[in-house]
Design a protein around this motif. Sequence first.
Motif, short mmCIF file in Angstrom:
data_model
loop_
_atom_site.label_atom_id
_atom_site.label_comp_id
_atom_site.label_asym_id
_atom_site.label_seq_id
_atom_site.Cartn_x
_atom_site.Cartn_y
_atom_site.Cartn_z
N SER A 283 0.83 -1.20 0.00
CA SER A 283 0.00 0.00 0.00
C SER A 283 0.86 1.25 0.00
CB SER A 283 -0.93 -0.01 1.22
OG SER A 283 -1.67 1.18 1.30
N ASN A 284 1.96 1.23 0.75
CA ASN A 284 2.86 2.37 0.81
C ASN A 284 3.48 2.65 -0.55
OD1 ASN A 284 6.13 2.98 1.48
ND2 ASN A 284 4.66 4.34 2.43
N ARG A 285 3.88 1.62 -1.26
CA ARG A 285 4.46 1.79 -2.60
C ARG A 285 3.45 2.48 -3.52
NH1 ARG A 285 5.14 -2.18 -5.75
NH2 ARG A 285 6.97 -1.30 -6.79
N ARG A 286 2.23 1.98 -3.52
CA ARG A 286 1.20 2.56 -4.38
C ARG A 286 0.94 4.02 -4.03
NH1 ARG A 286 -4.54 -0.34 -4.34
NH2 ARG A 286 -4.24 0.10 -2.11
N PHE A 287 0.82 4.31 -2.74
CA PHE A 287 0.53 5.68 -2.32
C PHE A 287 1.64 6.64 -2.74
CE2 PHE A 287 1.16 9.13 0.71
CZ PHE A 287 -0.07 9.75 0.67
N LEU A 288 2.89 6.29 -2.46
CA LEU A 288 3.99 7.21 -2.74
C LEU A 288 4.16 7.45 -4.23
CD1 LEU A 288 6.68 6.16 -0.11
CD2 LEU A 288 5.29 8.25 -0.15
N TYR A 289 4.10 6.39 -5.04
CA TYR A 289 4.25 6.60 -6.48
C TYR A 289 3.10 7.45 -7.02
CZ TYR A 289 8.25 3.52 -7.24
OH TYR A 289 9.51 2.97 -7.25
N THR A 290 1.89 7.24 -6.52
CA THR A 290 0.75 8.03 -6.97
C THR A 290 0.92 9.50 -6.60
OG1 THR A 290 -0.73 6.11 -6.76
CG2 THR A 290 -1.75 8.29 -6.83
N LEU B 26 6.65 7.84 -13.23
CA LEU B 26 6.20 7.56 -11.87
C LEU B 26 4.77 7.01 -11.87
CD1 LEU B 26 7.66 10.73 -10.15
CD2 LEU B 26 8.38 8.37 -9.69
N ASP B 27 3.93 7.50 -12.78
CA ASP B 27 2.57 6.98 -12.87
C ASP B 27 2.57 5.53 -13.35
OD1 ASP B 27 -0.40 7.55 -12.84
OD2 ASP B 27 -0.16 6.93 -14.93
N PHE B 28 3.48 5.20 -14.22
CA PHE B 28 3.64 3.80 -14.66
C PHE B 28 3.94 2.92 -13.46
CE2 PHE B 28 6.71 0.50 -16.16
CZ PHE B 28 5.81 -0.28 -16.88
N MET B 29 4.87 3.36 -12.61
CA MET B 29 5.20 2.60 -11.41
C MET B 29 3.99 2.53 -10.47
SD MET B 29 8.24 1.35 -11.67
CE MET B 29 8.49 0.86 -9.95
N ALA B 30 3.24 3.62 -10.36
CA ALA B 30 2.05 3.62 -9.50
C ALA B 30 1.01 2.63 -10.01
CB ALA B 30 1.46 5.02 -9.43
N THR B 31 0.84 2.59 -11.32
CA THR B 31 -0.14 1.68 -11.92
C THR B 31 0.24 0.23 -11.67
OG1 THR B 31 -0.66 3.30 -13.64
CG2 THR B 31 -1.24 1.01 -14.08
N LEU B 32 1.51 -0.10 -11.86
CA LEU B 32 1.94 -1.48 -11.61
C LEU B 32 1.94 -1.80 -10.12
CD1 LEU B 32 4.77 -2.26 -14.19
CD2 LEU B 32 2.29 -2.51 -14.37
N LEU C 8 14.64 9.17 -3.42
CA LEU C 8 14.73 8.30 -2.25
C LEU C 8 13.78 7.12 -2.39
CD1 LEU C 8 15.67 7.71 0.68
CD2 LEU C 8 13.83 9.22 1.46
N ALA C 9 12.54 7.38 -2.79
CA ALA C 9 11.56 6.32 -2.93
C ALA C 9 11.99 5.30 -3.97
CB ALA C 9 10.20 6.92 -3.30
N CYS C 10 12.55 5.76 -5.08
CA CYS C 10 12.99 4.83 -6.12
C CYS C 10 14.15 3.96 -5.64
CB CYS C 10 13.39 5.60 -7.37
SG CYS C 10 12.00 6.34 -8.28
N ARG C 11 15.09 4.56 -4.94
CA ARG C 11 16.22 3.78 -4.44
C ARG C 11 15.76 2.73 -3.44
NH1 ARG C 11 18.65 8.90 -4.21
NH2 ARG C 11 18.39 8.99 -1.93
N ARG C 12 14.90 3.14 -2.51
CA ARG C 12 14.41 2.19 -1.52
C ARG C 12 13.57 1.10 -2.18
NH1 ARG C 12 17.79 4.56 0.83
NH2 ARG C 12 17.66 5.61 2.86
N ASP C 13 12.77 1.49 -3.16
CA ASP C 13 11.88 0.52 -3.79
C ASP C 13 12.65 -0.53 -4.59
OD1 ASP C 13 9.24 -0.43 -4.20
OD2 ASP C 13 9.24 0.42 -6.21
#
Length: 214
Positions: A10-17, A137-143, A199-204
Motif C-alpha cells: 500500500s505504501n508503494r502505491r501511495f507514494l508513487y501516486t 512515476l505513474d507507470f510505477m504507481a499503476t503497476l 529516495l523512494a525509487c532507491r528504496r523501492d
Amino acid sequence: MDDSMELLLSNRRFLYTLLARAFASEPDGTLLGVVMDERTGDECALLDGDEGAGRRLWRVLADEAAADGDDRLRSEYTRLFLGPEKLPAPPWESVYVNGEPLLFQESTLVVREAYRRSGYVSAGYPREADDHVAIELDFMATLAAKTCEAAAGDRGALEAQRAFLEEHLLAWIDSFAERLGSCDTVSGFYPSFARLAALACRRDAGVLKELLVA
C-alpha cells in the motif's frame, strides 16, 4: 497476505501516486491537502524510519504547502516545468541519459516499449513524451496498484517494475533532483519532491528485489 506485506504494498502505491501527481500538473488544493496530512508524513517515514530523510522531506513539503496556498506554487510549477523560458531541470529522461536537450529520442521509444509490454498507456499519450518524470512515476504507481491487487503474487509485474526502475528512473532521477536543488530562485517544494522521488525509487529497488526472492 500478512499485515506488514499489505502495508508495504500500500505504501508503494501511495507514494508513487503522490509523486506522479506532484509533477504531472500545477498543484491544487487537493494535492496540497494530501501533502499537509500527517498520514502522508507517516507514509514517507516508512522509507527510512521516523527520523529519516523521508519524514524530513515531508516536513519541508508540508511547510511549503501551508505557507502561501497554491498561487505561488502554481507559478513555480509553470516556471520550472512548462516555460516559456529555458527549463532549469527538464523533466524528461532523454535529456539526462543522452546529454542533449532534445525530446522524443531513441531512449523515449525504449520507455514507450516498456509501457506497451505492461499494457500501460499514459494519459498524456501521444502529446507528452513518454519519458516525462510524471509518466514514469505513474507507470510505477499503476503497476504497484496491480501488485496490491495480486497480493504480490504477480512476479511478471514485479520484474517489470524492478527492470523499469533500474533501467530508467534510477538512471536519471538523482540528476533531476540535483538540478532542481540547484535552483536558488525557487522554494523547497519541488526540489524536495524530486529528492523524495529519488529516495523512494532507491528504496523501492531493494524492496522489489526482496519480493522477487521471497
